[in-house]
Design a protein around this motif. Structure first.
Motif, short mmCIF file in Angstrom:
data_model
loop_
_atom_site.label_atom_id
_atom_site.label_comp_id
_atom_site.label_asym_id
_atom_site.label_seq_id
_atom_site.Cartn_x
_atom_site.Cartn_y
_atom_site.Cartn_z
N ALA A 198 0.81 -1.22 0.00
CA ALA A 198 0.00 0.00 0.00
C ALA A 198 0.85 1.27 0.00
CB ALA A 198 -0.93 0.00 1.21
N LYS A 199 2.11 1.15 0.39
CA LYS A 199 2.97 2.33 0.47
C LYS A 199 3.56 2.73 -0.88
CE LYS A 199 4.16 1.32 5.28
NZ LYS A 199 5.24 0.96 6.24
N GLY A 200 3.33 1.92 -1.91
CA GLY A 200 3.81 2.29 -3.22
C GLY A 200 5.02 1.50 -3.65
N CYS A 201 5.95 2.14 -4.33
CA CYS A 201 7.14 1.44 -4.82
C CYS A 201 8.29 2.42 -5.01
CB CYS A 201 6.84 0.71 -6.13
SG CYS A 201 6.40 1.79 -7.51
N HIS A 202 9.48 1.85 -5.07
CA HIS A 202 10.68 2.64 -5.35
C HIS A 202 11.22 2.17 -6.69
CE1 HIS A 202 14.26 5.03 -4.48
NE2 HIS A 202 14.98 4.02 -4.95
N VAL A 203 11.51 3.12 -7.56
CA VAL A 203 12.01 2.80 -8.91
C VAL A 203 13.39 3.43 -9.08
CG1 VAL A 203 11.57 2.98 -11.38
CG2 VAL A 203 9.64 2.82 -9.78
N ARG A 204 14.32 2.60 -9.50
CA ARG A 204 15.66 3.11 -9.82
C ARG A 204 16.03 2.67 -11.22
NH1 ARG A 204 20.13 5.07 -6.96
NH2 ARG A 204 22.11 4.82 -8.08
N LEU A 205 16.57 3.61 -12.00
CA LEU A 205 16.97 3.32 -13.37
C LEU A 205 18.48 3.14 -13.45
CD1 LEU A 205 14.72 5.92 -15.24
CD2 LEU A 205 14.16 3.61 -14.47
N ALA A 206 18.91 2.52 -14.53
CA ALA A 206 20.33 2.24 -14.70
C ALA A 206 21.16 3.51 -14.80
CB ALA A 206 20.54 1.38 -15.94
N ASP A 207 20.54 4.62 -15.20
CA ASP A 207 21.28 5.88 -15.30
C ASP A 207 21.46 6.56 -13.95
OD1 ASP A 207 18.80 6.97 -14.69
OD2 ASP A 207 18.48 7.89 -16.65
N GLY A 208 20.96 5.94 -12.87
CA GLY A 208 21.13 6.48 -11.53
C GLY A 208 19.95 7.29 -11.02
N SER A 209 19.02 7.66 -11.89
CA SER A 209 17.85 8.40 -11.43
C SER A 209 16.92 7.47 -10.68
CB SER A 209 17.13 9.05 -12.61
OG SER A 209 16.72 8.07 -13.55
N ALA A 210 16.22 8.02 -9.69
CA ALA A 210 15.35 7.20 -8.85
C ALA A 210 14.22 8.05 -8.30
CB ALA A 210 16.14 6.57 -7.70
N GLN A 211 13.08 7.40 -8.09
CA GLN A 211 11.93 8.06 -7.45
C GLN A 211 11.18 7.06 -6.59
OE1 GLN A 211 9.08 10.44 -9.55
NE2 GLN A 211 10.60 11.32 -10.95
N THR A 212 10.69 7.54 -5.47
CA THR A 212 9.75 6.77 -4.66
C THR A 212 8.35 7.21 -5.06
OG1 THR A 212 11.28 6.51 -2.80
CG2 THR A 212 8.93 6.32 -2.33
N ILE A 213 7.58 6.28 -5.58
CA ILE A 213 6.24 6.59 -6.08
C ILE A 213 5.22 6.15 -5.04
CG2 ILE A 213 4.66 6.37 -8.02
CD1 ILE A 213 7.40 7.48 -8.80
N ALA A 214 4.50 7.10 -4.48
CA ALA A 214 3.57 6.82 -3.39
C ALA A 214 2.41 5.95 -3.85
CB ALA A 214 3.02 8.12 -2.81
N GLY A 215 1.91 5.12 -2.93
CA GLY A 215 0.74 4.31 -3.20
C GLY A 215 -0.54 5.07 -2.89
N PHE A 216 -1.68 4.42 -3.07
CA PHE A 216 -2.97 5.06 -2.87
C PHE A 216 -3.67 4.49 -1.64
CE2 PHE A 216 -1.98 5.63 -7.30
CZ PHE A 216 -2.42 6.92 -7.59
N GLU A 217 -4.38 5.33 -0.93
CA GLU A 217 -5.13 4.91 0.25
C GLU A 217 -6.50 4.39 -0.19
OE1 GLU A 217 -6.20 6.60 4.70
OE2 GLU A 217 -6.12 7.99 3.02
N VAL A 218 -6.72 3.09 -0.02
CA VAL A 218 -7.99 2.48 -0.37
C VAL A 218 -8.39 1.51 0.75
CG1 VAL A 218 -7.63 2.64 -2.86
CG2 VAL A 218 -6.88 0.59 -1.64
N ALA A 219 -9.66 1.11 0.74
CA ALA A 219 -10.14 0.12 1.71
C ALA A 219 -9.91 -1.27 1.11
CB ALA A 219 -11.61 0.34 2.01
N ALA A 220 -8.82 -1.93 1.51
CA ALA A 220 -8.45 -3.21 0.92
C ALA A 220 -9.35 -4.34 1.40
CB ALA A 220 -7.00 -3.53 1.26
#
Length: 219
Positions: free
Chosen positions: A119-141
């Motif tokens: 639920a917290k999302g994901c972390h993405v890292r690319l081979a060129d060194g750039s990276a972002q933490t992409i937040a997840g969404f709040e839903v009633a699972a």
């Protein structure tokens, strides 16, 4: 339970024709089966060099022999795993450290790695060194079964349509959020459902648990 995928051979895989614009996905479950993993690994290594390979090591990662896993990781274009699986490959550490280590030490030919955190999302890292933490969404699972599969499928479908990786991860987070609001493992939403969900915005949950305003990440 293991089915036909647990007894693969090169003869069985021979009729599978990979077209120029196809993507190939493999699961750690198949790589864990003694009567499938050698043939599948050989078949993957024989793929055209420009065919993207996506790997999900899955929770059975410790059942995959190290030589098999190393060979697949060496051919992997995109690795998508959860935090536990990432640590099983790259050792302990913060998610940013794990992502960097997965690329530099284990998947040197990969374009990028996605480390999913539910639920917290994901972390993405690319081979060129750039990276972002992409937040997840709040839903009633209601049922988290199939959420990881939905995330990977949506991510790959977005990449295959030309979407940049960080935006594709945002799209995949939305798909997984919708999936967990439905019962059963076969709960992946359509593109229209994902686009509708994203158009309505809503609070997101970051990897450290804080609420954030919903916004589309830049590429």
């Amino acid at each position: 339970w293991p089915g036909a995928e647990s007894v693969l051979s090169l003869d069985m895989l021979a009729p599978v024709v990979v077209a120029a614009d196809d993507w190939v996905f493999t699961s750690g479950y198949t790589l864990s089966y003694p009567k499938s993993r050698d043939a599948l690994t050989d078949w993957i290594e024989a793929l055209p060099a420009d065919t993207p390979l996506v790997l999900d090591p899955t929770p059975v990662i410790t059942d995959i022999p190290h030589p098999i896993l190393s060979r697949i990781l060496a051919r992997t274009t995109w690795l998508s795993c959860n935090t536990t699986e990432a640590a099983a490959i790259a050792g302990p550490g913060a998610v940013e450290t794990l992502a960097s280590r997965l690329l530099s030490d284990h998947s040197p030919k990969a374009v990028g790695v996605v480390i999913r955190a539910g639920a917290k999302g994901c972390h993405v890292r690319l081979a060129d060194g750039s990276a972002q933490t992409i937040a997840g969404f709040e839903v009633a699972a209601l049922d988290t079964n199939g959420a990881g599969d939905t995330h990977i499928g949506a991510f790959v479908s977005a990449l295959a349509r030309g979407m940049p990786p960080f935006a594709a991860a945002h799209y995949a987070n939305a798909a997984a959020a919708i999936a967990v609001t439905r019962h059963g493992g076969s709960s992946a939403p359509t593109d229209h459902e994902i686009q509708t969900f994203l158009s309505h915005g809503g609070p997101q949950i970051g990897l450290h648990g804080q609420k954030q305003e919903a916004k589309r990440p830049t590429a």
